[in-house]
Design a protein around this motif. Structure first.
Motif, PDB file in Angstrom:
ATOM      1  N   VAL A 427      44.338  42.403  -1.209  1.00 28.16           N
ATOM      2  CA  VAL A 427      42.955  42.003  -0.937  1.00 28.16           C
ATOM      3  C   VAL A 427      42.566  42.400   0.486  1.00 28.16           C
ATOM      4  O   VAL A 427      41.476  42.937   0.725  1.00 28.16           O
ATOM      5  N   ALA A 428      43.455  42.141   1.436  1.00 31.04           N
ATOM      6  CA  ALA A 428      43.174  42.496   2.830  1.00 31.04           C
ATOM      7  C   ALA A 428      43.034  44.010   3.001  1.00 31.04           C
ATOM      8  O   ALA A 428      42.160  44.481   3.732  1.00 31.04           O
ATOM      9  N   ILE A 429      43.892  44.779   2.316  1.00 30.56           N
ATOM     10  CA  ILE A 429      43.800  46.244   2.394  1.00 30.56           C
ATOM     11  C   ILE A 429      42.468  46.726   1.832  1.00 30.56           C
ATOM     12  O   ILE A 429      41.807  47.598   2.409  1.00 30.56           O
ATOM     13  N   GLY A 430      42.050  46.150   0.700  1.00 29.50           N
ATOM     14  CA  GLY A 430      40.763  46.520   0.105  1.00 29.50           C
ATOM     15  C   GLY A 430      39.610  46.249   1.052  1.00 29.50           C
ATOM     16  O   GLY A 430      38.687  47.066   1.198  1.00 29.50           O
ATOM     17  N   HIS A 431      39.655  45.110   1.708  1.00 30.51           N
ATOM     18  CA  HIS A 431      38.616  44.745   2.671  1.00 30.51           C
ATOM     19  C   HIS A 431      38.562  45.753   3.818  1.00 30.51           C
ATOM     20  O   HIS A 431      37.489  46.226   4.201  1.00 30.51           O
ATOM     21  N   ALA A 432      39.716  46.082   4.383  1.00 30.79           N
ATOM     22  CA  ALA A 432      39.770  47.008   5.511  1.00 30.79           C
ATOM     23  C   ALA A 432      39.306  48.405   5.106  1.00 30.79           C
ATOM     24  O   ALA A 432      38.589  49.085   5.858  1.00 30.79           O
ATOM     25  N   PHE A 433      39.700  48.851   3.915  1.00 33.43           N
ATOM     26  CA  PHE A 433      39.338  50.188   3.440  1.00 33.43           C
ATOM     27  C   PHE A 433      37.827  50.329   3.289  1.00 33.43           C
ATOM     28  O   PHE A 433      37.220  51.292   3.785  1.00 33.43           O
ATOM     29  N   VAL A 434      37.199  49.383   2.625  1.00 36.10           N
ATOM     30  CA  VAL A 434      35.754  49.470   2.388  1.00 36.10           C
ATOM     31  C   VAL A 434      34.989  49.420   3.716  1.00 36.10           C
ATOM     32  O   VAL A 434      34.052  50.185   3.943  1.00 36.10           O
ATOM     33  N   GLY A 435      35.393  48.518   4.609  1.00 40.66           N
ATOM     34  CA  GLY A 435      34.695  48.410   5.879  1.00 40.66           C
ATOM     35  C   GLY A 435      34.765  49.683   6.698  1.00 40.66           C
ATOM     36  O   GLY A 435      33.760  50.115   7.290  1.00 40.66           O
ATOM     37  N   THR A 436      35.931  50.303   6.719  1.00 42.34           N
ATOM     38  CA  THR A 436      36.143  51.482   7.567  1.00 42.34           C
ATOM     39  C   THR A 436      35.575  52.757   6.961  1.00 42.34           C
ATOM     40  O   THR A 436      34.910  53.539   7.649  1.00 42.34           O
ATOM     41  N   VAL A 437      35.825  52.969   5.683  1.00 40.73           N
ATOM     42  CA  VAL A 437      35.492  54.247   5.045  1.00 40.73           C
ATOM     43  C   VAL A 437      34.071  54.277   4.489  1.00 40.73           C
ATOM     44  O   VAL A 437      33.415  55.318   4.493  1.00 40.73           O
ATOM     45  N   VAL A 438      33.583  53.137   4.021  1.00 40.60           N
ATOM     46  CA  VAL A 438      32.275  53.100   3.376  1.00 40.60           C
ATOM     47  C   VAL A 438      31.185  52.596   4.329  1.00 40.60           C
ATOM     48  O   VAL A 438      30.158  53.243   4.532  1.00 40.60           O
ATOM     49  N   VAL A 439      31.401  51.429   4.909  1.00 35.66           N
ATOM     50  CA  VAL A 439      30.319  50.729   5.607  1.00 35.66           C
ATOM     51  C   VAL A 439      30.044  51.280   6.999  1.00 35.66           C
ATOM     52  O   VAL A 439      28.883  51.496   7.374  1.00 35.66           O
ATOM     53  N   LEU A 440      31.085  51.496   7.781  1.00 36.69           N
ATOM     54  CA  LEU A 440      30.884  51.909   9.167  1.00 36.69           C
ATOM     55  C   LEU A 440      30.070  53.201   9.283  1.00 36.69           C
ATOM     56  O   LEU A 440      29.127  53.262  10.087  1.00 36.69           O
ATOM     57  N   PRO A 441      30.360  54.248   8.504  1.00 39.11           N
ATOM     58  CA  PRO A 441      29.533  55.461   8.607  1.00 39.11           C
ATOM     59  C   PRO A 441      28.061  55.218   8.242  1.00 39.11           C
ATOM     60  O   PRO A 441      27.161  55.766   8.887  1.00 39.11           O
ATOM     61  N   ILE A 442      27.824  54.371   7.224  1.00 39.94           N
ATOM     62  CA  ILE A 442      26.442  54.093   6.819  1.00 39.94           C
ATOM     63  C   ILE A 442      25.710  53.328   7.911  1.00 39.94           C
ATOM     64  O   ILE A 442      24.544  53.614   8.232  1.00 39.94           O
ATOM     65  N   LEU A 443      26.371  52.344   8.509  1.00 39.00           N
ATOM     66  CA  LEU A 443      25.743  51.570   9.575  1.00 39.00           C
ATOM     67  C   LEU A 443      25.403  52.453  10.768  1.00 39.00           C
ATOM     68  O   LEU A 443      24.309  52.347  11.350  1.00 39.00           O
ATOM     69  N   ILE A 444      26.319  53.327  11.136  1.00 43.26           N
ATOM     70  CA  ILE A 444      26.060  54.234  12.263  1.00 43.26           C
ATOM     71  C   ILE A 444      24.848  55.114  11.977  1.00 43.26           C
ATOM     72  O   ILE A 444      24.006  55.354  12.846  1.00 43.26           O
ATOM     73  N   LEU A 445      24.734  55.585  10.729  1.00 47.15           N
ATOM     74  CA  LEU A 445      23.571  56.389  10.343  1.00 47.15           C
ATOM     75  C   LEU A 445      22.283  55.588  10.505  1.00 47.15           C
ATOM     76  O   LEU A 445      21.284  56.102  11.033  1.00 47.15           O
ATOM     77  N   MET A 446      22.298  54.325  10.060  1.00 46.93           N
ATOM     78  CA  MET A 446      21.112  53.469  10.191  1.00 46.93           C
ATOM     79  C   MET A 446      20.739  53.281  11.662  1.00 46.93           C
ATOM     80  O   MET A 446      19.567  53.315  12.036  1.00 46.93           O
ATOM     81  N   LEU A 447      21.728  53.079  12.505  1.00 45.70           N
ATOM     82  CA  LEU A 447      21.461  52.857  13.921  1.00 45.70           C
ATOM     83  C   LEU A 447      20.878  54.101  14.586  1.00 45.70           C
ATOM     84  O   LEU A 447      19.976  54.003  15.421  1.00 45.70           O
ATOM     85  N   THR A 448      21.387  55.276  14.221  1.00 42.75           N
ATOM     86  CA  THR A 448      20.865  56.504  14.829  1.00 42.75           C
ATOM     87  C   THR A 448      19.414  56.754  14.428  1.00 42.75           C
ATOM     88  O   THR A 448      18.676  57.441  15.135  1.00 42.75           O
ATOM     89  N   ARG A 449      19.012  56.183  13.313  1.00 41.69           N
ATOM     90  CA  ARG A 449      17.610  56.293  12.890  1.00 41.69           C
ATOM     91  C   ARG A 449      16.713  55.295  13.612  1.00 41.69           C
ATOM     92  O   ARG A 449      15.496  55.307  13.413  1.00 41.69           O
ATOM     93  N   CYS A 450      17.321  54.427  14.402  1.00 38.89           N
ATOM     94  CA  CYS A 450      16.564  53.403  15.144  1.00 38.89           C
ATOM     95  C   CYS A 450      16.785  53.563  16.638  1.00 38.89           C
ATOM     96  O   CYS A 450      17.017  52.585  17.360  1.00 38.89           O
ATOM     97  N   SER A 451      16.774  54.810  17.099  1.00 38.85           N
ATOM     98  CA  SER A 451      16.788  55.139  18.538  1.00 38.85           C
ATOM     99  C   SER A 451      18.109  54.861  19.238  1.00 38.85           C
ATOM    100  O   SER A 451      18.153  54.800  20.471  1.00 38.85           O
ATOM    101  N   VAL A 452      19.184  54.668  18.491  1.00 40.60           N
ATOM    102  CA  VAL A 452      20.497  54.529  19.108  1.00 40.60           C
ATOM    103  C   VAL A 452      21.162  55.910  19.107  1.00 40.60           C
ATOM    104  O   VAL A 452      21.315  56.524  18.056  1.00 40.60           O
ATOM    105  N   SER A 453      21.552  56.357  20.270  1.00 36.92           N
ATOM    106  CA  SER A 453      22.148  57.683  20.400  1.00 36.92           C
ATOM    107  C   SER A 453      23.600  57.675  19.927  1.00 36.92           C
ATOM    108  O   SER A 453      24.402  56.864  20.393  1.00 36.92           O
ATOM    109  N   LEU A 454      23.928  58.568  18.998  1.00 38.80           N
ATOM    110  CA  LEU A 454      25.305  58.691  18.537  1.00 38.80           C
ATOM    111  C   LEU A 454      26.222  59.072  19.686  1.00 38.80           C
ATOM    112  O   LEU A 454      27.344  58.552  19.812  1.00 38.80           O
ATOM    113  N   ARG A 455      25.732  59.939  20.554  1.00 33.26           N
ATOM    114  CA  ARG A 455      26.534  60.358  21.706  1.00 33.26           C
ATOM    115  C   ARG A 455      26.860  59.176  22.610  1.00 33.26           C
ATOM    116  O   ARG A 455      27.991  59.020  23.079  1.00 33.26           O
TER     117      ARG A 455
END
Length: 525
Positions: A427-455
């Motif tokens: 269960v813990a591995i599943g939680h870590a996998f989804v957060g790292t591989v699925v969610v984090l990239p999507i969140l970063i994309l959302m933030l860059t669309r709201c004036s947050v610089s990826l750099r």
């Protein structure tokens, strides 16, 4: 009380986020017909926004450092007095309470923190909606408690669910008072409130645990903390508001709050689906082990991130009128959080087994691999929760809702598969996998669309990540030495932190919660 996050008596962090706003602008009626004599245009004529935020952040950090460290100490005592099954019974009740808190008062109390003007007009209606909704939620909980306990394989937890969930009534009654305290950056008051509630609840829990009350000891202590904290919030609020009702205000508040409540409930699912899966698919004892592991892995969040979030929403909201300034503020806040909390996550992950042996004893040793994987999740949550507050401050509720929906959708199969293949560790591995591989990239994309610089985000995260890798490398050597558990933890902590400090030293000037901005760039509250 959407920013309530009690962890007294060593119970796990209960996530009740301050979050969510609709994208639509406020109606003009929100600026008319003041009902209370209250001017919140400036906290103090001699105090700038920057100093207000810094003052609030300092007191918030001090509050959390004190209360969380005391909570950790009391949690160690309770873990040695209780057994995993006792924690499992409490965990079932905690799941229910977390669900109730996630949608309590329909999200409208956050309007007190975020509403730009006319707060005095909406406050009586917010009070009424908060109290009525909490009563309705508790009634539904009381009636459904036996069925919930049965579903989670803990029929003996029915009474604990009904008693612990009384906290939702006190949460609803004090939500407006707590929101006014947050809006005013009165974190010094929050510190006294939290520590007083903690002292009462913890003392009661330890006494009851010694007396053999099992899971009831933690639940009753938690409830006592909620009662005391709610009473003090009501007593010390800068503005005291009586219930009232304005139909126009109610429409605006529900349009504002319902997306927030839905978003909060999804966030509840994110943080509690694992408890539900473990409870329903495995057993109460393993749920207790998982609860302790989650609590231990959440130390960095409860010690630092929670304190920052008590001022981040208000701080981001005050600069939301200039998205360039807001984006820079986010990057700096991200760097400040990561440089402090990432080494905690890595040290906990690398030394989970000896640390558990030292603190909790052999009966909890099976929790070690769970902790290691949940520390990965903790690192993701540090970024996700700050990003959540930033999107809220900019009114991007739909973006938050989308991220959380994707997170939940991916998490359900991952947790079920993990439980089937490797029990609680899976269960813990599943939680870590989804957060790292699925969610984090999507969140970063959302933030860059709201004036947050990826750099700028990468610049803020680079040295903390490099330093964390260095800690992990040193842990490989320390763990192979034939040392006692205590010596391993001590040596690993000292060596790892020294190496980390050398690497991140250039970031010392970036250790601030929000960016320093000229007064002219601050949006009027």
């Amino acid at each position: 009380m959407k920013d309530t996050d009690e962890s007294a008596a060593g119970w796990p962090y209960v996530h009740s986020p301050v979050d969510g706003f609709v994208d639509a602008p406020l109606g003009e009626s929100a600026k008319e017909r003041p009902l209370l004599e209250y001017d919140d245009s400036e906290p103090d004529n001699s105090e700038t926004l920057e100093s207000s935020i810094k003052r609030g952040a300092v007191w918030s950090l001090l509050n959390n450092a004190t209360s969380r460290l005391a909570s950790i100490a009391s949690g160690i005592i309770l873990a040695r007095l209780l057994v995993p099954e006792d924690y499992g019974v409490f965990a079932v009740a905690l799941i229910v309470l977390s669900a109730l808190l996630s949608i309590n008062e329909l999200g409208v109390s956050v309007a007190i923190v975020r509403w730009e003007s006319g707060v005095d007009r909406i406050a009586p209606t917010v009070t009424t909606l908060s109290i009525v909704s909490s009563i309705v939620l508790y009634a539904l909980c009381f009636a459904s408690a036996p069925s919930i306990a049965q579903i989670l394989n803990a029929p003996d937890a029915t009474g604990v669910i009904r008693v612990l969930s009384l906290a939702v009534l006190f949460d609803g009654a004090a939500s407006v008072s707590a929101a006014f305290i947050t809006r005013a950056f009165e974190q010094r008051k929050r510190m006294v409130i939290d520590l007083t509630g903690f002292s009462v609840g913890t003392s009661l829990s330890i006494v009851l645990a010694f007396a053999g009350f099992g899971g009831w000891a933690i639940a009753l202590g938690f409830l006592a903390t909620s009662i005391v904290a709610s009473a003090l919030n009501i007593m010390w609020t800068p503005i005291r508001v009586l219930p009232g009702f304005d139909r126009q205000a109610a429409r605006e508040l529900l349009a504002f709050g319902l997306p927030l409540a839905g978003s909060s409930f999804l966030l509840f699912a994110l943080l509690n689906l694992d408890y539900i899966v473990v409870g329903s698919q495995l057993d109460t004892e393993r749920l207790g082990l998982y609860l302790l592991a989650f609590n231990l892995a959440a130390w960095p969040i409860s010690l630092v991130s929670v304190a920052v979030r008590r001022v981040s929403l208000a701080g981001f909201s005050r600069v939301a009128g200039d998205e360039a300034v807001a984006g820079a503020s986010f990057s700096r806040a991200l760097g400040a959080i990561l440089v402090i909390t990432l080494p905690m996550c890595v040290l906990l992950a690398c030394y989970a087994a000896p640390l558990i042996d030292v603190l909790y004893g052999d009966k909890w040793s099976a929790a070690a691999p769970i902790v290691s994987w949940l520390c990965v999740l903790a690192g993701v949550r540090l970024v996700a929760e700050l990003g959540y507050d930033y999107l809220v401050a900019l009114g991007r509720t739909r973006s938050n809702l989308l991220v959380q929906f994707i997170w939940v959708a991916a998490l359900i199969p991952a947790l079920l598969i993990g439980a089937t293949l490797d029990g609680t560790t899976g269960v813990a591995i599943g939680h870590a996998f989804v957060g790292t591989v699925v969610v984090l990239p999507i969140l970063i994309l959302m933030l860059t669309r709201c004036s947050v610089s990826l750099r700028e985000m990468l610049r803020s995260a680079a040295l903390p990540l490099l330093g964390s890798v260095a800690i992990a490398v040193t842990a490989l050597g320390v763990n192979h030495l034939e040392l006692s558990s205590f010596a391993t933890v001590l040596a690993g902590g000292v060596v790892g932190l020294v190496v980390y400090a050398v690497i991140v030293a250039p970031m010392r000037k970036r250790l601030q919660v929000v960016a320093t901005v000229p007064r002219d760039n601050v949006a009027a509250p």
